[in-house]
Design an enzyme around this catalytic site. Structure first.
Site, PDB file in Angstrom:
ATOM      1  N   LEU A  65     -43.004 -68.990  42.842  1.00 19.30           N
ATOM      2  CA  LEU A  65     -43.336 -70.191  43.611  1.00 19.30           C
ATOM      3  C   LEU A  65     -42.173 -70.672  44.473  1.00 19.30           C
ATOM      4  O   LEU A  65     -42.354 -71.549  45.315  1.00 19.30           O
ATOM      5  CB  LEU A  65     -43.811 -71.297  42.668  1.00 19.30           C
ATOM      6  CG  LEU A  65     -45.183 -71.015  42.028  1.00 19.30           C
ATOM      7  CD1 LEU A  65     -45.490 -72.007  40.923  1.00 19.30           C
ATOM      8  CD2 LEU A  65     -46.290 -71.026  43.082  1.00 19.30           C
ATOM      9  N   GLU A 123     -30.082 -66.409  13.295  1.00 23.01           N
ATOM     10  CA  GLU A 123     -29.719 -65.854  14.598  1.00 23.01           C
ATOM     11  C   GLU A 123     -30.949 -65.747  15.489  1.00 23.01           C
ATOM     12  O   GLU A 123     -30.902 -66.060  16.683  1.00 23.01           O
ATOM     13  CB  GLU A 123     -29.076 -64.479  14.430  1.00 23.01           C
ATOM     14  CG  GLU A 123     -28.735 -63.824  15.759  1.00 23.01           C
ATOM     15  CD  GLU A 123     -28.078 -62.463  15.623  1.00 23.01           C
ATOM     16  OE1 GLU A 123     -27.921 -61.790  16.663  1.00 23.01           O
ATOM     17  OE2 GLU A 123     -27.717 -62.077  14.500  1.00 23.01           O
ATOM     18  N   GLY A 174     -25.460 -45.906  20.798  1.00 25.70           N
ATOM     19  CA  GLY A 174     -26.450 -45.100  20.096  1.00 25.70           C
ATOM     20  C   GLY A 174     -26.996 -45.739  18.839  1.00 25.70           C
ATOM     21  O   GLY A 174     -27.883 -45.190  18.195  1.00 25.70           O
TER      22      GLY A 174
END
Length: 391
Positions: free
Chosen positions: A351, A256, A134
């Site tokens: 592809l 980061e 959450g």
């Protein structure tokens, strides 16, 4: 093969030598074990010790603390080659270029001497526990608490989506040491194993989570139930003060996010090279798939995108090496490069036809792995919101 990239201005001869040796190591030693790790859902502790013995951990940390004494470019080289080798299961980038710098920049001298050399050797495996059920990109809303009890903290809460969660024995925990908002957040370093490798009382590893991609990465739930952590493990630097965690996070998050962008570049380069090679070999209607104009145009477009993305990320690496990479631009580079990587993987997989959907082909794994990069490190929507505040 794809076209040569423009030279990366930040790369020195030393970086190129490292690039060659790392690429050879991954190809010869780890790629043959990749299927084993995907099946197991993690790479074993032995891989961390092996990486440490070869100098692949903490390459940019000072030699005084057991690191390689390099710069961010050394970490970038390792990340690029890891992505090109399609080894998304290894959390070495987080360990070396995220967890290590938190301790280096915000730890006391005693903390640095105690943890960093063992991280560089692979004896300690690092993780950082930010996300909670959450509570994702909104770090001010964390509920994990560290309550003071004499000379210790009692750490209680639940974390999820934690990279290196099954292997980590040194975990930076984003927790609440005070009331409300950013000023109540601190970073506490939890040593979660006893000397014999057993888990300390009050800590439990949850599930090794079943993900769409990154199957060999031990992304996990972690549970803390009054885990006793010395108050001396607070990352507060010389002041030793609580409530610095949110500001420490904001200082380190640009690197980061750049790490995520670097990995996206390496993965795109691998996808393009594999697809060009495949379409030149695969026959359809009596001729190689490459001979169809649509194929060539699609891959030329992908090539232009890869060239542009690499140039952008190279510029961000150079800015970071110069100490000039701000949070807003790091956020945009992360968001743009990871959005683009998902598009590139989709074009390339198409592809391959039906074989592109088969996990025996690396393009399938690259496609599945790419998706999460738009979420972790802060969702791309949050990245754009953050950048817009500085515009």
């Amino acid at each position: 093969m794809s076209l040569p990239l423009f030279p990366s201005a930040w790369m020195s001869d030393e970086h190129r030598m490292l690039q060659d040796s790392v690429a050879r190591f991954f190809k010869e030693r780890w790629v043959p074990r990749a299927a084993e790790w995907r099946e197991a859902g993690l790479m074993g502790r032995d891989t961390w010790l092996e990486a440490g013995s070869l100098g692949l951990l903490c390459a940019a940390l000072p030699e005084a603390y057991g690191g390689g004494g390099g710069d961010f470019g050394h970490e970038a080289v390792i990340l690029l080659e890891q992505a090109r080798a399609n080894l998304s299961g290894w959390g070495g980038g987080l360990h070396s270029a995220i967890v290590g710098p938190y301790i280096l920049h915000h730890g006391t001298e005693e903390q640095k001497q105690r943890w960093l050399p063992r991280m560089a050797r692979g004896e300690l495996v690092g993780a950082i526990a930010m996300t909670e059920p959450g509570t994702g990109s909104d770090l001010q809303s964390v509920r994990t608490q560290a309550k003071r009890d004499g000379d210790d903290y009692l750490l209680s809460g639940q974390k999820t989506f934690i990279t290196n969660g099954q292997n980590a024995n040194l975990i930076i925990v984003v927790c609440r040491t005070g009331d409300g908002g950013a000023r109540g957040i601190s970073l506490v370093v939890a040593e979660v194993e006893n000397e014999d490798g057993s888990l300390r009382e009050g800590f439990r590893r949850g599930r090794n989570l079943d993900k769409i991609g990154m199957k060999a990465q031990d992304t996990s739930e972690l549970f803390f139930d009054e885990l006793r952590v010395p108050a001396a493990n607070l990352l507060g630097g010389a002041s030793g003060a609580e409530g610095q965690g949110f500001f420490q996070l904001m200082q380190e998050l640009p690197q980061e996010r750049l790490i995520i962008a670097v990995s996206a570049i390496g993965a795109m380069e691998r996808a393009l090279a594999d697809t060009v090679a495949y379409t030149k070999e695969r026959q359809a209607f009596g001729k190689p798939v490459w001979e169809f104009q649509n194929t060539r145009f699609k891959l030329a477009e992908v090539q232009s995108q890869v060239l542009a993305a690499r140039a952008t990320v190279d510029a961000a690496i150079q800015a970071h090496l110069n100490g000039e990479l701000d949070a807003a631009r790091a956020a945009l580079v992360k968001a743009w490069s990871t959005d683009l990587a998902c598009k590139v993987m989709d074009e390339c997989l198409q592809l391959f036809g039906g074989y592109g959907y088969m996990m025996e082909y690396p393009i399938a794994e690259l496609y599945a792995d790419a998706r999460v990069a738009r979420i972790y490190g802060g969702t791309n929507e949050i990245m754009k919101e953050l950048a817009s505040r500085f515009m």
